[in-house]
Design a protein around this motif. Sequence first.
Motif, PDB file in Angstrom:
ATOM      1  N   GLY A  48       0.779  -1.226   0.000  1.00 50.48           N
ATOM      2  CA  GLY A  48       0.000   0.000   0.000  1.00 50.48           C
ATOM      3  C   GLY A  48       0.813   1.278   0.000  1.00 50.48           C
ATOM      4  O   GLY A  48       0.273   2.357  -0.182  1.00 50.48           O
ATOM      5  N   LYS A  49       2.113   1.167   0.221  1.00 48.20           N
ATOM      6  CA  LYS A  49       2.940   2.375   0.312  1.00 48.20           C
ATOM      7  C   LYS A  49       2.825   3.228  -0.951  1.00 48.20           C
ATOM      8  O   LYS A  49       2.720   4.445  -0.870  1.00 48.20           O
ATOM      9  CB  LYS A  49       4.390   2.023   0.582  1.00 48.20           C
ATOM     10  CG  LYS A  49       5.235   3.239   0.870  1.00 48.20           C
ATOM     11  CD  LYS A  49       6.454   2.854   1.655  1.00 48.20           C
ATOM     12  CE  LYS A  49       7.244   4.070   2.013  1.00 48.20           C
ATOM     13  NZ  LYS A  49       7.062   4.505   3.365  1.00 48.20           N
ATOM     14  N   GLU A  50       2.813   2.578  -2.113  1.00 48.16           N
ATOM     15  CA  GLU A  50       2.732   3.306  -3.383  1.00 48.16           C
ATOM     16  C   GLU A  50       1.416   4.068  -3.501  1.00 48.16           C
ATOM     17  O   GLU A  50       1.358   5.160  -4.053  1.00 48.16           O
ATOM     18  CB  GLU A  50       2.866   2.350  -4.573  1.00 48.16           C
ATOM     19  CG  GLU A  50       4.170   1.574  -4.605  1.00 48.16           C
ATOM     20  CD  GLU A  50       4.182   0.371  -3.677  1.00 48.16           C
ATOM     21  OE1 GLU A  50       3.110  -0.137  -3.284  1.00 48.16           O
ATOM     22  OE2 GLU A  50       5.285  -0.051  -3.318  1.00 48.16           O
ATOM     23  N   THR A  51       0.343   3.497  -2.977  1.00 47.43           N
ATOM     24  CA  THR A  51      -0.982   4.100  -3.100  1.00 47.43           C
ATOM     25  C   THR A  51      -1.325   5.016  -1.936  1.00 47.43           C
ATOM     26  O   THR A  51      -1.855   6.107  -2.137  1.00 47.43           O
ATOM     27  CB  THR A  51      -2.054   2.997  -3.203  1.00 47.43           C
ATOM     28  OG1 THR A  51      -1.720   2.131  -4.289  1.00 47.43           O
ATOM     29  CG2 THR A  51      -3.436   3.580  -3.438  1.00 47.43           C
ATOM     30  N   TYR A  52      -1.039   4.556  -0.706  1.00 49.60           N
ATOM     31  CA  TYR A  52      -1.481   5.267   0.499  1.00 49.60           C
ATOM     32  C   TYR A  52      -0.367   5.988   1.254  1.00 49.60           C
ATOM     33  O   TYR A  52      -0.622   6.704   2.204  1.00 49.60           O
ATOM     34  CB  TYR A  52      -2.157   4.297   1.461  1.00 49.60           C
ATOM     35  CG  TYR A  52      -3.225   3.470   0.820  1.00 49.60           C
ATOM     36  CD1 TYR A  52      -4.398   4.045   0.349  1.00 49.60           C
ATOM     37  CD2 TYR A  52      -3.076   2.091   0.679  1.00 49.60           C
ATOM     38  CE1 TYR A  52      -5.376   3.284  -0.255  1.00 49.60           C
ATOM     39  CE2 TYR A  52      -4.065   1.325   0.084  1.00 49.60           C
ATOM     40  CZ  TYR A  52      -5.204   1.923  -0.383  1.00 49.60           C
ATOM     41  OH  TYR A  52      -6.176   1.164  -0.981  1.00 49.60           O
ATOM     42  N   GLY A  53       0.896   5.721   0.880  1.00 50.90           N
ATOM     43  CA  GLY A  53       2.013   6.333   1.577  1.00 50.90           C
ATOM     44  C   GLY A  53       2.482   5.539   2.787  1.00 50.90           C
ATOM     45  O   GLY A  53       3.438   5.905   3.445  1.00 50.90           O
TER      46      GLY A  53
END
Length: 80
Positions: A48-53
């Motif tokens: 999720g880092k790419e989408t949500y940080g």
Amino acid sequence: MPAFYHCTYLVVEAIKRADSTDTTKVRAAMETTSGYDAGIYGPIKWIGKETYGVNRQLMFPYYFSQVKDGKIVKLTKVTP
């Protein structure tokens, strides 16, 4: 639903790692549980880092099946 079983074991593992039921400590411990194998789907993975940080989306394999002649037939396994 098997996912609830898997997630329950993940929460229990995080409580053990935190040695507490304090939500802040449990959340911090849960973030370090990547790779933990709760048994049904295999090791978990946080994404999720790419989408949500931040990596807070839990991913594990999913299975597609169908019922044929009264029996469950596994069609495919989708891995994250």
